[in-house]
Motif scaffolding. Structure first.
Motif, PDB file in Angstrom:
ATOM      1  N   CYS A  84      17.200  15.872  -3.248  1.00 22.82           N
ATOM      2  CA  CYS A  84      16.240  15.490  -2.203  1.00 22.82           C
ATOM      3  C   CYS A  84      15.198  16.582  -1.972  1.00 22.82           C
ATOM      4  N   TRP A  85      15.569  17.839  -2.170  1.00 22.85           N
ATOM      5  CA  TRP A  85      14.606  18.935  -2.053  1.00 22.85           C
ATOM      6  C   TRP A  85      13.633  18.952  -3.219  1.00 22.85           C
ATOM      7  N   ALA A  86      14.112  18.617  -4.419  1.00 24.17           N
ATOM      8  CA  ALA A  86      13.299  18.767  -5.628  1.00 24.17           C
ATOM      9  C   ALA A  86      12.356  17.601  -5.868  1.00 24.17           C
ATOM     10  N   VAL A  87      12.660  16.431  -5.329  1.00 27.19           N
ATOM     11  CA  VAL A  87      11.878  15.228  -5.627  1.00 27.19           C
ATOM     12  C   VAL A  87      11.051  14.832  -4.413  1.00 27.19           C
ATOM     13  N   ASN A  88       9.780  14.533  -4.654  1.00 23.71           N
ATOM     14  CA  ASN A  88       8.902  13.951  -3.642  1.00 23.71           C
ATOM     15  C   ASN A  88       8.595  12.518  -4.042  1.00 23.71           C
ATOM     16  N   GLU A  89       8.776  11.608  -3.111  1.00 21.75           N
ATOM     17  CA  GLU A  89       8.513  10.198  -3.379  1.00 21.75           C
ATOM     18  C   GLU A  89       7.145   9.782  -2.840  1.00 21.75           C
ATOM     19  N   ARG A  90       6.630   8.728  -3.422  1.00 23.49           N
ATOM     20  CA  ARG A  90       5.497   8.069  -2.789  1.00 23.49           C
ATOM     21  C   ARG A  90       5.990   7.363  -1.525  1.00 23.49           C
ATOM     22  N   VAL A  91       5.151   7.331  -0.511  1.00 21.60           N
ATOM     23  CA  VAL A  91       5.513   6.710   0.757  1.00 21.60           C
ATOM     24  C   VAL A  91       4.922   5.312   0.817  1.00 21.60           C
ATOM     25  N   LEU A  92       5.765   4.339   1.110  1.00 25.45           N
ATOM     26  CA  LEU A  92       5.319   2.962   1.255  1.00 25.45           C
ATOM     27  C   LEU A  92       4.707   2.788   2.645  1.00 25.45           C
ATOM     28  N   ILE A  93       3.449   2.382   2.687  1.00 29.45           N
ATOM     29  CA  ILE A  93       2.754   2.202   3.963  1.00 29.45           C
ATOM     30  C   ILE A  93       2.966   0.792   4.498  1.00 29.45           C
ATOM     31  N   SER A  94       2.839  -0.188   3.624  1.00 29.19           N
ATOM     32  CA  SER A  94       3.065  -1.572   4.055  1.00 29.19           C
ATOM     33  C   SER A  94       3.525  -2.396   2.868  1.00 29.19           C
ATOM     34  N   VAL A  95       4.415  -3.360   3.149  1.00 32.26           N
ATOM     35  CA  VAL A  95       4.915  -4.276   2.128  1.00 32.26           C
ATOM     36  C   VAL A  95       4.133  -5.572   2.223  1.00 32.26           C
ATOM     37  N   ARG A  96       3.929  -6.209   1.104  1.00 33.53           N
ATOM     38  CA  ARG A  96       3.200  -7.476   1.084  1.00 33.53           C
ATOM     39  C   ARG A  96       3.822  -8.469   2.061  1.00 33.53           C
ATOM     40  N   HIS A  97       3.106  -8.823   3.098  1.00 33.71           N
ATOM     41  CA  HIS A  97       3.493  -9.774   4.144  1.00 33.71           C
ATOM     42  C   HIS A  97       4.679  -9.315   4.976  1.00 33.71           C
ATOM     43  N   ARG A 153       0.844  -1.188   0.000  1.00 33.86           N
ATOM     44  CA  ARG A 153       0.000   0.000   0.000  1.00 33.86           C
ATOM     45  C   ARG A 153       0.878   1.236   0.000  1.00 33.86           C
ATOM     46  N   TRP A 154       0.430   2.275  -0.746  1.00 33.01           N
ATOM     47  CA  TRP A 154       1.224   3.481  -0.957  1.00 33.01           C
ATOM     48  C   TRP A 154       0.418   4.723  -0.604  1.00 33.01           C
ATOM     49  N   LEU A 155       1.155   5.806  -0.362  1.00 33.95           N
ATOM     50  CA  LEU A 155       0.526   7.091  -0.078  1.00 33.95           C
ATOM     51  C   LEU A 155       1.169   8.161  -0.952  1.00 33.95           C
ATOM     52  N   GLY A 156       0.342   8.940  -1.662  1.00 31.78           N
ATOM     53  CA  GLY A 156       0.840  10.062  -2.444  1.00 31.78           C
ATOM     54  C   GLY A 156       1.254   9.686  -3.843  1.00 31.78           C
ATOM     55  N   ASP A 202      13.968  -0.743  -0.653  1.00 33.61           N
ATOM     56  CA  ASP A 202      12.732  -1.162  -1.322  1.00 33.61           C
ATOM     57  C   ASP A 202      11.575  -1.314  -0.341  1.00 33.61           C
ATOM     58  N   SER A 203      11.875  -1.711   0.890  1.00 31.88           N
ATOM     59  CA  SER A 203      10.816  -1.928   1.879  1.00 31.88           C
ATOM     60  C   SER A 203      10.784  -0.848   2.955  1.00 31.88           C
ATOM     61  N   SER A 204      11.520   0.243   2.735  1.00 32.37           N
ATOM     62  CA  SER A 204      11.538   1.326   3.723  1.00 32.37           C
ATOM     63  C   SER A 204      10.197   2.055   3.756  1.00 32.37           C
ATOM     64  N   LYS A 205       9.714   2.343   4.967  1.00 37.55           N
ATOM     65  CA  LYS A 205       8.432   3.032   5.131  1.00 37.55           C
ATOM     66  C   LYS A 205       8.629   4.437   5.684  1.00 37.55           C
ATOM     67  N   SER A 206       9.810   4.982   5.497  1.00 36.69           N
ATOM     68  CA  SER A 206      10.080   6.330   5.984  1.00 36.69           C
ATOM     69  C   SER A 206       9.113   7.333   5.373  1.00 36.69           C
ATOM     70  N   ARG A 207       8.685   8.302   6.154  1.00 35.39           N
ATOM     71  CA  ARG A 207       7.762   9.319   5.629  1.00 35.39           C
ATOM     72  C   ARG A 207       8.452  10.233   4.636  1.00 35.39           C
TER      73      ARG A 207
END
Length: 545
Positions: A218-231, A3-6, A77-82
């Protein structure tokens, strides 16, 4: 399900600006590599290391790439950092690299502050310098891993080629700055403000430049935030699960990705000695054949070799910079059949006619291997630094392709495996409406990932496992460096077993110091040319997959 945010976004009012900001980190990374490749080999030789031992030091590069990039890629790949999956690794890695660069530049002073005995300080200085190089390589590989994956995560499949081309351009700029500053007598400009030697001032500038360029991206790019990884499989298994996943992916690589990796493998057996020893080779060729005998004892051999090598590579970097802009215009994208930009109506017929004769990127990659091999076959026969410089400059355009083609092909393949359904979406032409919809103003470009993307899948369109695949590509880049290190160590022991005849002034009389016979570095470059020939045939296999 993941699941992703943004939505991913890049600041900038034009595509060129957005691509430049996205890949700006590459400028700082290649600046650091340029300084390391130009000055660290002669710096270690000036400390008293033999060439064979110095070659073993450069196992730091492949070792760090083999360990750091795949593991950092898999963890990210599995980091959920905001803050996103990639940017935290870029920032932390850049800060650590900068600190280690400063330690490398001021090693003698740092060791001298704690150790008063001159002989002990000499050995500790060598040890500290070697450890600093290892620390720089390990930390900057983390930055590289995250930066490459950030491009794949952010761009849709039809823009992977463009993003990779811009990465090559930024790389050329970084090398140009590194070699340009290296060719300038910095102490005469800055005095002793940044240090009293050329090498010290370059490490300070490189450290500041790396932090600044990483901060801009890092200032110019906004990433999607990973909320949860499959399992949360990787999290549950810890580091062993990460390593297991990397190994499983390597064993079950898709055929085209495996072919890309094998082409990279053979190519980098040739590129490794070129990148790490060619500036030293040019400088030593200069001392062997072009400098009057009485001028060889000037006491500033390290500075002279570094400056001569930097001057040669400054020309090389100008060629790579121009090539990074021209080559993408005359080479077809791997997916140009599916994603073709519409030219203006006034030049439509001219563009379409020209496009019929454009070579594809695969053909260009094979030609690049062949050109590099042809140039390096002549390395043992160079008897003037001008001829050596010419051979290096010939490799400028092949290096453009070498840095552009592998990530471009891999980015396309990873995007295809991930669904590849992302596309650019301008929210509105009305700045007010845009600001209301995303709260970020009219200068952001967003990526549309489809209505079901918030739930995601194991293979999301943002390249959920791009970190793993790019880490694996780096494994196939670093294993050849181990091979190159072993070969160069053997060659240096056979041909130049003593300390560098151009740099060492305190060696034992029994040590070998003759400058007669073939230069050991030139022999390494010749062997690399043979490997590049094999790379031509390895790359050709992609045509049939």
């Amino acid at each position: 399900m993941s699941r992703w945010l943004g939505q991913p976004s890049i600041k900038g009012s034009s595509e060129a600006m957005r691509m430049a900001l996205l890949t700006f980190t590459t400028v700082g990374i290649t600046f650091v590599w340029g300084v390391e490749q130009t000055y660290c080999t002669p710096y270690l030789l000036s400390l008293g290391l033999t060439k064979s031992r110095t070659s073993l030091v450069w196992i730091a590069g492949p070792l760090s790439g083999l360990i750091v990039q795949p593991i950092v890629g898999a963890i990210a790949d599995s980091s959920k950092s905001r803050w996103g999956r990639r940017r935290p690794f870029i920032v932390i890695g850049a800060i650590i690299s900068a600190l280690c660069l400063l330690v490398l530049g001021f090693t003698k002073e740092i060791v001298g502050f704690f150790v008063s005995d001159e002989e002990a300080a000499k050995h500790l200085t060598v040890l500290a310098a070697v450890l600093s190089i290892y620390a720089v390589d390990f930390s900057i590989n983390a930055v590289m891993s995250a930066a490459r994956s950030l491009v794949v995560d952010t761009l849709p499949i039809e823009k992977q080629q463009t993003g990779s081309a811009w990465g090559s351009r930024m790389s050329a700029i970084g090398h140009g700055i590194a070699y340009g500053t290296g060719a300038i007598d910095l102490p005469s400009i800055f005095g002793t403000f940044l240090g009293e030697t050329q090498f010290k001032q370059l490490t300070v500038i490189a450290a500041l430049g790396l932090v600044a360029t990483c901060g801009v991206t890092c200032w110019a790019v906004n990433e999607r935030v990973l909320i949860s990884v499959r399992h949360d499989a990787r999290k549950e298994g810890g580091m062993l699960k990460v390593i297991s996943q990397i190994w499983h992916t390597i064993v079950h690589l898709p055929p085209r990705i495996h072919a890309i990796c094998m082409a990279q493998f053979w190519a980098w057996i040739g590129w490794f000695p070129f990148l790490f020893y060619s500036t030293t080779w040019i400088g030593e060729t200069y001392f062997r054949y072009d400098v009057p005998h009485e001028a060889k004892d000037s006491g500033d051999a390290l500075g002279e070799i570094g400056r001569v090598g930097s001057e040669a590579f400054l020309i090389y970097s100008v060629i790579t910079f121009l090539g990074s802009w021209v080559l993408p215009m005359v080479i077809k994208s791997p997916d140009e059949k599916n994603y073709t930009q519409r030219p203006p109506e006034s030049i439509k017929h001219v563009v379409e006619r020209f496009s019929k004769y454009k070579p594809d990127l695969l053909t260009a990659w094979m030609c690049a291997h062949a050109t590099f091999a042809a140039a390096m076959f002549f390395a043992p026969f160079a008897t003037s630094f001008r001829f050596a410089t010419l051979l290096v400059c010939i490799c400028g355009l092949p290096w453009n392709i070498a840095t552009w083609a592998p990530p471009a092909f891999l980015g396309v393949e990873v995007s295809k495996l991930s669904g590849g359904n992302a596309s650019y979406r301008r929210l509105s032409d009305d700045p007010v409406e845009m600001a209301d919809m995303n709260g970020s103003g009219p200068s952001l470009l967003h990526l549309e990932h489809g209505p079901d993307d918030t739930q995601g899948t194991k293979s999301s369109s943002t390249g959920e496992l791009s970190g793993v695949y790019f880490g694996i590509l780096n494994i196939y880049t670093t294993i050849p460096q181990f091979i190159g290190t072993i070969l160069s160590t053997i060659i240096f022991n056979l041909l130049e077993p003593g300390k560098s005849p151009e740099l060492a002034h305190d060696a034992h009389p029994d040590e070998h110091h003759s400058t007669d016979g073939p230069n050991a570095v030139a022999v390494c470059l010749f062997i690399g040319a043979c490997s590049a020939v094999v790379a031509v045939f390895a790359t050709r296999k992609l045509k049939y997959l």
